[in-house]
Motif scaffolding. Structure first.
Motif, short mmCIF file in Angstrom:
data_model
loop_
_atom_site.label_atom_id
_atom_site.label_comp_id
_atom_site.label_asym_id
_atom_site.label_seq_id
_atom_site.Cartn_x
_atom_site.Cartn_y
_atom_site.Cartn_z
N ARG A 1 0.84 -1.20 0.00
CA ARG A 1 0.00 0.00 0.00
C ARG A 1 0.87 1.26 0.00
O ARG A 1 0.60 2.22 -0.70
CB ARG A 1 -0.93 -0.02 1.20
CG ARG A 1 -1.84 1.18 1.35
CD ARG A 1 -2.93 1.29 0.27
NE ARG A 1 -3.79 0.16 0.20
CZ ARG A 1 -4.92 0.00 0.89
NH1 ARG A 1 -5.31 0.93 1.71
NH2 ARG A 1 -5.64 -1.08 0.75
N LEU A 2 1.94 1.22 0.80
CA LEU A 2 2.86 2.35 0.84
C LEU A 2 3.45 2.63 -0.55
O LEU A 2 3.51 3.77 -0.98
CB LEU A 2 3.98 2.07 1.85
CG LEU A 2 5.01 3.17 2.02
CD1 LEU A 2 5.36 3.33 3.49
CD2 LEU A 2 6.26 2.85 1.23
N ARG A 3 3.84 1.56 -1.25
CA ARG A 3 4.41 1.72 -2.59
C ARG A 3 3.41 2.39 -3.54
O ARG A 3 3.79 3.19 -4.38
CB ARG A 3 4.83 0.37 -3.16
CG ARG A 3 6.12 -0.15 -2.62
CD ARG A 3 6.49 -1.46 -3.28
NE ARG A 3 7.87 -1.79 -3.03
CZ ARG A 3 8.31 -3.02 -2.86
NH1 ARG A 3 7.49 -4.05 -2.93
NH2 ARG A 3 9.59 -3.23 -2.63
N GLU A 4 2.14 2.04 -3.40
CA GLU A 4 1.10 2.61 -4.27
C GLU A 4 0.86 4.09 -3.97
O GLU A 4 0.75 4.90 -4.88
CB GLU A 4 -0.24 1.88 -4.06
CG GLU A 4 -0.31 0.48 -4.57
CD GLU A 4 -1.61 -0.20 -4.15
OE1 GLU A 4 -2.60 0.50 -3.80
OE2 GLU A 4 -1.64 -1.44 -4.13
N LEU A 5 0.71 4.41 -2.70
CA LEU A 5 0.27 5.74 -2.30
C LEU A 5 1.40 6.73 -2.04
O LEU A 5 1.17 7.95 -2.09
CB LEU A 5 -0.61 5.64 -1.05
CG LEU A 5 -1.86 4.78 -1.18
CD1 LEU A 5 -2.60 4.68 0.14
CD2 LEU A 5 -2.78 5.34 -2.27
N TYR A 6 2.57 6.24 -1.73
CA TYR A 6 3.70 7.11 -1.36
C TYR A 6 4.95 6.69 -2.12
O TYR A 6 5.92 6.22 -1.53
CB TYR A 6 3.94 7.04 0.16
CG TYR A 6 2.71 7.37 0.97
CD1 TYR A 6 2.39 8.69 1.27
CD2 TYR A 6 1.88 6.37 1.44
CE1 TYR A 6 1.26 9.00 2.01
CE2 TYR A 6 0.75 6.67 2.19
CZ TYR A 6 0.45 7.98 2.47
OH TYR A 6 -0.67 8.29 3.20
N PRO A 7 4.95 6.85 -3.45
CA PRO A 7 6.07 6.35 -4.24
C PRO A 7 7.40 7.06 -3.97
O PRO A 7 8.45 6.57 -4.39
CB PRO A 7 5.61 6.58 -5.69
CG PRO A 7 4.57 7.63 -5.60
CD PRO A 7 3.91 7.47 -4.26
N PRO B 1 13.75 9.20 1.53
CA PRO B 1 13.14 8.40 2.60
C PRO B 1 13.21 6.92 2.22
O PRO B 1 12.81 6.53 1.12
CB PRO B 1 11.70 8.90 2.63
CG PRO B 1 11.75 10.27 2.03
CD PRO B 1 12.85 10.20 1.00
N THR B 2 13.72 6.11 3.13
CA THR B 2 14.02 4.71 2.84
C THR B 2 13.43 3.80 3.90
O THR B 2 13.57 4.06 5.09
CB THR B 2 15.56 4.53 2.76
OG1 THR B 2 16.06 5.39 1.73
CG2 THR B 2 15.94 3.11 2.45
N ALA C 1 -0.73 5.00 6.69
CA ALA C 1 -0.59 6.45 6.89
C ALA C 1 0.24 6.75 8.14
O ALA C 1 1.08 7.67 8.12
CB ALA C 1 -1.97 7.10 7.00
N GLU C 2 0.03 5.99 9.20
CA GLU C 2 0.82 6.21 10.42
C GLU C 2 2.30 5.92 10.17
O GLU C 2 3.18 6.66 10.62
CB GLU C 2 0.28 5.32 11.55
CG GLU C 2 0.93 5.61 12.89
CD GLU C 2 0.32 4.83 14.05
OE1 GLU C 2 0.97 4.78 15.10
OE2 GLU C 2 -0.80 4.28 13.90
N LEU C 3 2.58 4.84 9.43
CA LEU C 3 3.97 4.51 9.10
C LEU C 3 4.61 5.61 8.28
O LEU C 3 5.73 6.04 8.56
CB LEU C 3 4.04 3.18 8.36
CG LEU C 3 5.42 2.76 7.86
CD1 LEU C 3 6.40 2.61 9.03
CD2 LEU C 3 5.33 1.48 7.04
N VAL C 4 3.91 6.10 7.27
CA VAL C 4 4.45 7.19 6.44
C VAL C 4 4.70 8.43 7.28
O VAL C 4 5.71 9.11 7.13
CB VAL C 4 3.53 7.47 5.23
CG1 VAL C 4 3.96 8.74 4.51
CG2 VAL C 4 3.56 6.30 4.27
N GLY C 5 3.79 8.74 8.20
CA GLY C 5 4.00 9.87 9.09
C GLY C 5 5.28 9.73 9.90
O GLY C 5 6.03 10.69 10.08
#
Length: 189
Positions: free
Chosen positions: A26-32, A99-100, A178-182
């Motif tokens: 999901r992260l790959r899709e929404l936060y490339p 960001p990695t 979303a929490e992880l990306v934050g």
């Protein structure tokens, strides 16, 4: 122009079946803009997995050579297979300030903490052990004895939650992502 300082590595770990792969997809899709490290493994691909995307699928001999050559940041054996993180691509992305994210098991996260103490470790937790058992059984990819072994190991991994800098409960995939990306963006300005 390179950044003033390298980005900090975020490590995502948690018990098998908690949904690490689903959150990362999901992260790959929404936060490339977040680069996700691709680990090497000796396990066979699951249906739908592609070499170089979810994992670099290698033989046991190839994996042993990577270890001998010092090309892996961390490596571990899990459920009879070997997993490891290629060092060079990770170092390149961090030096470029990108960001990695690294998705690995507990043993690997501990190795990363030793070699890169500034890494930010995030533990992905299930809402309950009953839900974790349901998810593992629902995969339909492993026999009952392997699932039982994964659940035994999950109990041990859950006890290590305090070793992490943050905990995200995966009770809703969108919220957990979303929490992880934050958290990633907070440590990788």
């Amino acid at each position: 122009m390179p950044p003033d300082r390298p980005a900090r590595l975020t490590v995502l770990s948690g018990p098998s079946g908690v949904g690490k792969g689903t959150v990362v997809a999901r992260l790959r899709e929404l936060y490339p803009h977040v680069w996700v490290s691709v680990s090497c493994t000796t396990r066979p691909p699951r249906p739908g997995e592609r070499d170089g995307v979810e994992y670099h699928f290698v033989s046991v001999e190839q994996f042993a050579q990577l270890v001998r050559d010092g090309e892996l940041l961390e490596h571990a054996e899990f459920a009879g297979n070997f997993y490891g993180t290629p060092r060079a691509p990770l170092a390149e992305r961090l030096a470029a300030g990108q960001p990695t994210l690294l998705e690995i098991e507990l043993q690997g996260a501990r190795q990363v903490r030793q070699s890169l103490p500034d890494a930010f470790l995030v533990f992905l937790a299930p809402p309950s052990m009953a839900e974790l058992e349901r998810r593992l059984a629902g995969r339909g990819t492993e026999p009952a004895d392997v699932i039982a072994a994964r659940l035994d190991r999950a109990r041990i991994e859950m006890a290590a939650e305090g070793e992490f800098d943050a905990v995200v409960v995966n009770d809703d995939i969108g919220r957990a992502t979303a929490e992880l990306v934050g958290l990633i963006e907070a440590v990788c300005p």
